[in-house]
Design a protein around this motif. Structure first.
Motif, mmCIF file in Angstrom:
data_model
loop_
_atom_site.group_PDB
_atom_site.id
_atom_site.type_symbol
_atom_site.label_atom_id
_atom_site.label_comp_id
_atom_site.label_asym_id
_atom_site.label_seq_id
_atom_site.Cartn_x
_atom_site.Cartn_y
_atom_site.Cartn_z
ATOM 1 N N PRO A 83 -27.032 37.510 34.347
ATOM 2 C CA PRO A 83 -28.042 37.403 35.134
ATOM 3 C C PRO A 83 -28.464 35.813 34.796
ATOM 4 O O PRO A 83 -29.668 34.763 34.995
ATOM 5 C CB PRO A 83 -28.026 38.409 36.480
ATOM 6 N N GLY A 87 -29.935 32.235 34.948
ATOM 7 C CA GLY A 87 -30.660 31.695 35.760
ATOM 8 C C GLY A 87 -31.634 30.357 34.849
ATOM 9 O O GLY A 87 -31.898 28.972 35.566
ATOM 10 N N PHE A 90 -30.161 26.496 35.329
ATOM 11 C CA PHE A 90 -30.223 26.377 36.443
ATOM 12 C C PHE A 90 -31.659 25.704 36.169
ATOM 13 O O PHE A 90 -31.099 24.331 36.904
ATOM 14 C CB PHE A 90 -29.721 27.240 37.535
ATOM 15 N N ARG A 155 -21.947 27.206 39.893
ATOM 16 C CA ARG A 155 -22.360 27.250 40.633
ATOM 17 C C ARG A 155 -21.482 27.662 41.708
ATOM 18 O O ARG A 155 -22.031 28.035 42.630
ATOM 19 C CB ARG A 155 -21.816 25.720 40.833
ATOM 20 N N VAL A 158 -21.657 31.367 41.597
ATOM 21 C CA VAL A 158 -22.843 32.392 42.281
ATOM 22 C C VAL A 158 -22.816 32.052 43.482
ATOM 23 O O VAL A 158 -23.271 32.907 44.441
ATOM 24 C CB VAL A 158 -24.270 30.924 41.533
ATOM 25 N N LEU B 53 -30.210 28.752 43.243
ATOM 26 C CA LEU B 53 -31.434 30.728 42.705
ATOM 27 C C LEU B 53 -32.227 31.324 43.520
ATOM 28 O O LEU B 53 -32.243 32.669 43.619
ATOM 29 C CB LEU B 53 -30.992 30.488 41.175
ATOM 30 N N SER B 54 -33.018 30.294 43.812
ATOM 31 C CA SER B 54 -34.250 31.243 44.773
ATOM 32 C C SER B 54 -33.619 31.617 46.090
ATOM 33 O O SER B 54 -34.422 32.755 46.476
ATOM 34 C CB SER B 54 -35.072 29.859 45.284
ATOM 35 N N TYR B 56 -31.468 34.224 45.720
ATOM 36 C CA TYR B 56 -30.007 35.355 45.607
ATOM 37 C C TYR B 56 -30.646 36.268 44.432
ATOM 38 O O TYR B 56 -32.287 36.271 44.797
ATOM 39 C CB TYR B 56 -29.634 34.599 44.305
ATOM 40 N N TYR B 59 -32.339 37.643 40.658
ATOM 41 C CA TYR B 59 -33.534 37.027 40.518
ATOM 42 C C TYR B 59 -35.018 38.055 41.109
ATOM 43 O O TYR B 59 -35.827 38.475 40.068
ATOM 44 C CB TYR B 59 -33.990 35.825 41.201
#
Lengths: 191, 191
Positions: A83, A87, A90, A155, A158, B53-54, B56, B59
DNA sequence: TATTGTTATACTCTATAACTATA
DNA sequence: TATAGTTATAGAGTATAACAATA
């Protein structure tokens, strides 16, 4: 130890209301005094009292963080990424030319962790580091072509991942609410 | 690396809407093509784009789990306990006579971890293990008097802990909502 | 043969300190 | 001297395999 069935029967998430099913109220005091309790065989009939802890964030954060990690790793098995590495890819892809220091701040990983991760990405041919022309101490990090291809694959992966983790447990609205609350909490929390 | 101030300025929690402050739209493509980007010194003027990702869970779970742990450890510095150890002591205290297997299931830690933790508690005089009279392979775990005293101290500590972690960031209602959502998620999540 | 608890071992994530090369 | 990046090392948390005692 391998007691999977037992684990499933034992109180998985702590109950919010410890003594709801009135019938099986635990005789704590007497058992405590007697000193000898039920044998292991009675285990699956027994409910575990978590007391005040069932209301606390820490328990849930630990369990869910671990569960999420495991689910992700198995879902991304063929890509062999974790994970936090996703991040990082990205952030590197969306912000070309960040320095390791900036990545460290953005990803909440210290410098040593960033270096180790970048070394790994480098060995896999996903990123490259160029020396800054303005400060020869700084490195600027970019995705290579292979890194960009990897990002495209990530992408897709996710995209539906949170849903696959959450399953049918939460509605879309609840998921959004949850993320919003976590986001707000992270933004305001004192470290 | 030690760039704490820089870290505070960089986008701490990822923004939900990546390109809100219209003025500073990042010229990604041009920078990418040019191959040379801003120097490190321009860091605090720069916002980091987290992209999808913001939104998900992963994080936030990672960041908040870590933050919670650190906050707890510093808050409980004088007692020298860690969050999961507190959970274990509560469960042992509230459910006297559980076996290591049952603790393993209840606390989501494997047998080896449970043994190691019990050894540590034992060395500190907080628990004792008795051989089960019904199955000589099983051990029944109890708090000692010292363990009970420790649990009382932990009760006080833990009472206001979530509030002290959350600070003024969330209201009571929001905290309850958050815990409820996490509880529901943990109950239903596929492992 | 299977199970409980244990030990030993390893791998991941995180953190600290020391080193280098630049500034 | 201070900073950016790196290396080496150590510590928690988790997991696996192998073992002893018991069933």
């Amino acid at each position: 130890m391998g007691s999977k069935i037992l684990a499933a029967r034992l109180l998985q998430p702590p109950v919010a209301t410890p003594s709801k099913p009135g019938a099986a109220a635990r005789p704590d005091a007497s058992r405590d005094a007697a000193g000898e309790a039920e044998p292991a065989e009675a285990a699956d009939a027994r409910r575990v009292d978590f007391g005040p802890l069932s209301q606390y964030l820490g328990y849930y954060l630990r369990r869910l963080h671990e569960g999420y990690r495991k689910h992700f790793i198995s879902a991304a098995a063929d890509l062999a990424v974790q994970p936090r590495e996703v991040g990082a890819l990205f952030v590197i892809g969306l912000n070309p030319g960040l320095t390791p220091s900036q990545l460290s701040a953005a990803l909440a990983m210290d410098g040593a962790q960033i270096t180790a991760m970048l070394n790994m990405f480098d060995a896999r041919g996903l990123i490259e580091r160029r020396v800054s022309s303005l400060d020869a101490r700084s490195r600027l990090v970019y995705l290579t072509a292979a890194g960009k291809k990897m990002l495209q694959r990530l992408r897709k992966l996710v995209g539906g991942f949170d849903r696959s983790f959450v399953g049918e447990t939460l509605t879309d609205a609840e998921m959004q609410q949850l993320v919003a609350l976590l986001m707000k909490l992270l933004a305001g929390v004192r470290e």
